[in-house]
Every structure is written in structure tokens, then in C-alpha cells.
Design a protein around this motif. Structure first.
Motif, mmCIF file in Angstrom:
data_model
loop_
_atom_site.group_PDB
_atom_site.id
_atom_site.type_symbol
_atom_site.label_atom_id
_atom_site.label_comp_id
_atom_site.label_asym_id
_atom_site.label_seq_id
_atom_site.Cartn_x
_atom_site.Cartn_y
_atom_site.Cartn_z
ATOM 1 N N VAL C 18 5.445 -0.445 -6.910
ATOM 2 C CA VAL C 18 5.341 1.019 -5.643
ATOM 3 C C VAL C 18 4.963 0.662 -4.372
ATOM 4 O O VAL C 18 4.005 -0.989 -4.053
ATOM 5 N N LEU C 19 5.361 1.827 -3.265
ATOM 6 C CA LEU C 19 5.064 1.150 -1.434
ATOM 7 C C LEU C 19 3.742 1.831 -1.510
ATOM 8 O O LEU C 19 3.965 3.057 -1.953
ATOM 9 N N VAL C 20 2.584 0.720 -0.981
ATOM 10 C CA VAL C 20 1.735 1.744 -1.036
ATOM 11 C C VAL C 20 0.593 1.957 0.716
ATOM 12 O O VAL C 20 1.014 0.967 0.965
ATOM 13 N N ARG C 21 1.504 2.649 1.550
ATOM 14 C CA ARG C 21 1.155 2.747 2.773
ATOM 15 C C ARG C 21 -0.644 2.734 3.268
ATOM 16 O O ARG C 21 -1.181 3.659 3.059
ATOM 17 N N LEU C 22 -0.787 1.815 3.606
ATOM 18 C CA LEU C 22 -2.607 1.983 4.479
ATOM 19 C C LEU C 22 -2.847 2.812 5.672
ATOM 20 O O LEU C 22 -2.022 2.097 6.612
ATOM 21 N N LYS C 23 -3.498 3.147 5.718
ATOM 22 C CA LYS C 23 -4.458 3.563 7.233
ATOM 23 C C LYS C 23 -4.510 1.846 8.380
ATOM 24 O O LYS C 23 -4.695 0.637 7.907
ATOM 25 N N GLY C 24 -4.225 2.093 9.166
ATOM 26 C CA GLY C 24 -4.104 0.424 10.537
ATOM 27 C C GLY C 24 -2.156 1.160 9.758
ATOM 28 O O GLY C 24 -1.348 1.772 9.693
ATOM 29 N N LYS C 25 -2.105 -0.169 10.166
ATOM 30 C CA LYS C 25 -0.670 -0.945 10.229
ATOM 31 C C LYS C 25 0.116 -1.363 8.771
ATOM 32 O O LYS C 25 1.518 -1.771 9.025
ATOM 33 N N ASN C 67 -8.675 4.246 1.815
ATOM 34 C CA ASN C 67 -7.552 3.794 2.582
ATOM 35 C C ASN C 67 -6.063 4.326 2.927
ATOM 36 O O ASN C 67 -5.478 3.701 3.412
ATOM 37 N N ILE C 68 -5.337 4.963 1.848
ATOM 38 C CA ILE C 68 -4.561 4.958 1.731
ATOM 39 C C ILE C 68 -3.412 6.244 2.500
ATOM 40 O O ILE C 68 -4.720 7.393 2.262
ATOM 41 N N VAL C 69 -2.159 5.577 2.745
ATOM 42 C CA VAL C 69 -2.084 7.211 3.019
ATOM 43 C C VAL C 69 -0.684 7.778 2.138
ATOM 44 O O VAL C 69 -1.512 8.933 2.601
ATOM 45 N N PHE C 70 -0.001 7.356 1.888
ATOM 46 C CA PHE C 70 0.439 7.321 0.554
ATOM 47 C C PHE C 70 1.336 6.828 -0.090
ATOM 48 O O PHE C 70 1.015 5.259 0.720
ATOM 49 N N ILE C 71 2.084 6.980 -1.142
ATOM 50 C CA ILE C 71 2.820 5.466 -2.184
ATOM 51 C C ILE C 71 3.305 6.396 -2.375
ATOM 52 O O ILE C 71 4.039 8.139 -2.997
ATOM 53 N N SER C 72 4.498 5.139 -2.624
ATOM 54 C CA SER C 72 5.443 5.492 -2.735
ATOM 55 C C SER C 72 6.863 4.848 -3.255
ATOM 56 O O SER C 72 6.482 3.610 -4.170
ATOM 57 N N PRO C 73 7.509 5.166 -4.562
ATOM 58 C CA PRO C 73 7.834 4.371 -5.374
ATOM 59 C C PRO C 73 9.133 3.546 -4.948
ATOM 60 O O PRO C 73 9.565 3.668 -3.860
#
Lengths: 73, 73, 73, 73, 73, 73, 73
Positions: C18-25, C67-73
């Protein structure tokens, strides 16, 4: 105005147009359709404002309560 | 639009395309598949937007509710 | 994709990358091994990304859900 | 790695050296001695890092969980 | 050091001098007199530090736990 | 002034004009009509101030408590 | 100083003058009249300080606890 609890204020404004000041610089204006204890609200015929000017028409929307500074008729 | 509680609004939009404004400048657009009381949502066929332009196609995703400003059809 | 609740989405992605987008960049990418109701997650074979480029290999890690914005496969 | 819940991950790493990424730019490295459900942790033989370089030796410390981005062996 | 739970660490340090790193750049140093589950703490003979230098002597103080990054002997 | 609990203070100021300092630089001034345990408040005849100057007349409003620094008669 | 729990510290300082450091750069000074478990406090004869200088006399006020860094006699 006679309100005993803050949420009476929202109840009195259902189906009326309200201005919603958000954290940051933006505002929303629309007809208040629903709210809950977290101050999540549904607006209809909503538009987004910046410095008092309409920057987009959004239609209906659910606004997450924690973004709100104040709500005003 | 007839909603009694804010989450009825999400229920009405399941399987429809919604725009999700995030804190910061970004937006997500996708088909709403699921949500919970924290406003955590699952989007399918999602794409990420910045200033109204698609910057990436993400497919499906789980968005953590606390990042959301508003959700709009 | 058929999910009824947002956490079904995580359940379906256990042992997948999975790809985990965090707050920040920053972003993290790794194999999802475990999660809980706070969206705390464990990733294996994880790497950290900035603007889409891998900046470090981290191995396994526990990520705090807030800390997580979204999680995507 | 076989973990069923995220906190199993911490349990497996007790008495081992972990890297703790904090919100902001700093990191901590030390031996994990204790943790709780808020992800408050105790580190022993801890040092503080910035951009991968040790900037101070701190000895033991209690870290408040809400500052943590991720913990990695 | 043998601690089973993070708050044992605070218990062991009562009446001892601790360094308290705060969110932002400041630190406090003083004798730990009391603490609670929110990590609210009372320091006696406290002083405030910036970049390792004492910038003021404060005497006793109650510090609100949510400002704390870490506490170290 | 005799108050035993902080919310007695609000109770004493119902129907009186209060100044509300918000996080950020703004202030609100208006007649306090209602409050709840989250410090959500309703103001009537409200105006918004910046650096002590009235920048807009808002009428009545519901202010979300988490934006408030202090309230003063 | 003998306190067992952090809030004993506040109890001991009722009717005494305290300095309240706020998040950001400001401080408040006034006579502590009341407090609750959220660290909401009422100050009387309060004044606001910036860099140690009094910038305004506010009289009495209710301060929302989540703005507070520390309270000191």
C-alpha cells in the motif's frame, strides 16, 4: 433571540441561509439542512467565499464540524 | 434534498462521485464506497486535484476523516 | 470493490503493498501487516518517498494513525 | 514478521534498539523499554538525531506518543 | 532501568531533576513533584531553557501535558 | 467576583457583553446568550475585531468552543 | 512545596497571582479564582503580557485550558 443551549441556535436556523466561517480564510454560505453534536453540518445551495467574494458554487455539501469557527444567519 | 442528520447525506451519496476538499490545498474526487462515524471514507476510481486540475490517478483509497473539510456531490 | 465499512478496506489489503500519504509532503510504501481502530498500521519492507522518489528504505515500521491522510493499494 | 495488531509490533521490539521519527524534523534512537496504548514510550541509551546525525545523547527518556510519526527497528 | 509501563518512569523520577522538551524550541528543567495520566506535571525550582541556555528562572509550575515532547532525567 | 467553577463565570455573564479572543489575531464582541460544556457559545449583536478595531458587524452567531483563547466581560 | 497530584498545585494557588504562559508568545497574569479538570481557569485583575511587558489590562477572564503551556505562581 432566545436560545438556552448553543445547538438551539442551529435548530432555529434550519432551512435558513447561514454564513460559515472556516479556519483559514474561507467562508461558506448556504441553506442549513442538518447538523449533529460535532457541529458537522449539511448545506444546500452552497457557495464558497474568500474575502467576501464568491469563488465557487458547490451545491450541497457536508462540512466537518472541526473546521468551523462560527456560524451566523 | 431531505436529510435529517449529516450522515444521511453520506448515505445518499454512496456509489456516487463526490468531491472531497482536504485541509491544505488538495482535493480528491472519486466514487464513495463506504464511510463511518469518524468520517473515514473509502473512494473508488479516485483522483487527486490541486487548484481544480487532476494531478494523479490513485484508484481506490481509504481517507482518514480528520483531514476532510467538506464532501460534495 | 465491495466494502461496507472503511476498515474492511484495510482488511482486504493485508499482506498487500500500500501507499500511505502522510500529513506534510512524505509518503510511505510497504506491505500492510496489521492495523487497529486508530488507523495505526504496521508496514513491512517499507520505504519512504518524497515527491514520488524513494528517499530511504526503512524495513518494518509502526505508523501512528493520526499522521495519515490516505492509504491506497 | 507476524503481527496481528500494531502493538504486537512494539511488544516484539522491547529491549531492542528502535528509531523513532518525530513530527517536525527530529528523530530519536534508543532501546525500547516500555510502551502504553497512547504510544507513550520509554527509551534507554537514547540519542537525538537531525538529518541522520546524532545531535545529542539524552540517556533515558519518556516520549509522549502524540509526537510520533513512526517507530522502526 | 526497569520500567514496565511508561508512567513507572515518571514515578521513579519524582523528586529528581528532569529536562522537559516542549513542542517548539523551548525546554524546562526542574525537580519533578507530581504528574497525572495526561502527563500534566508539576516542577519545582524550574528554569526555562532555549538552545541549552537558561533564559529565565520560574520557580514552581504546572505544565500542561499536551505541550511535552519528552521528559528525561 | 466569586466563582467556584470556570463555567460559573459564563453563567454570570449571560446577557452581558463579552469580548472573545480567538486563536489567531481576531476577536469577537457581543452579548452572551448561551454556552455549553465545550465552550461553544452564542453571541447576539456580535461584531468582529482585528487589532482592537471593528472590521464587521455579524449579528448573532454560534462560535465553536475550540477556537476560543479567553472570554472576558 | 508538597503536591501529590498536579491539580493540587492549582488548588494551592487559588486567590493568588499566577503567570499563565500561553501557546504562541503571550502570557497572562492575574489572580486565580477557579479551575476545572480541563485546566480551564478564571483569572481576576488579569493583564496580558508580551515579552514580559503588560500590553493590556483585561479585568476578569475565563481562559480555555487547551491554550495553556504552564501556570506558575
Amino acid at each position: 433571540m432566545t436560545v438556552e443551549r448553543p445547538f438551539d441556535f442551529l435548530n432555529e436556523n434550519v432551512d435558513k441561509t447561514v454564513l460559515v466561517r472556516l479556519k483559514g480564510k474561507k467562508e461558506l454560505r448556504g441553506k442549513l439542512k442538518a447538523f449533529d453534536v460535532h457541529m458537522n453540518i449539511v448545506l444546500d445551495e452552497a457557495e464558497e467565499l474568500e474575502e467576501g467574494k464568491v469563488i465557487s458554487k458547490v451545491g450541497s455539501m457536508l462540512v466537518r464540524g472541526d473546521n468551523i469557527v462560527f456560524i451566523s444567519p
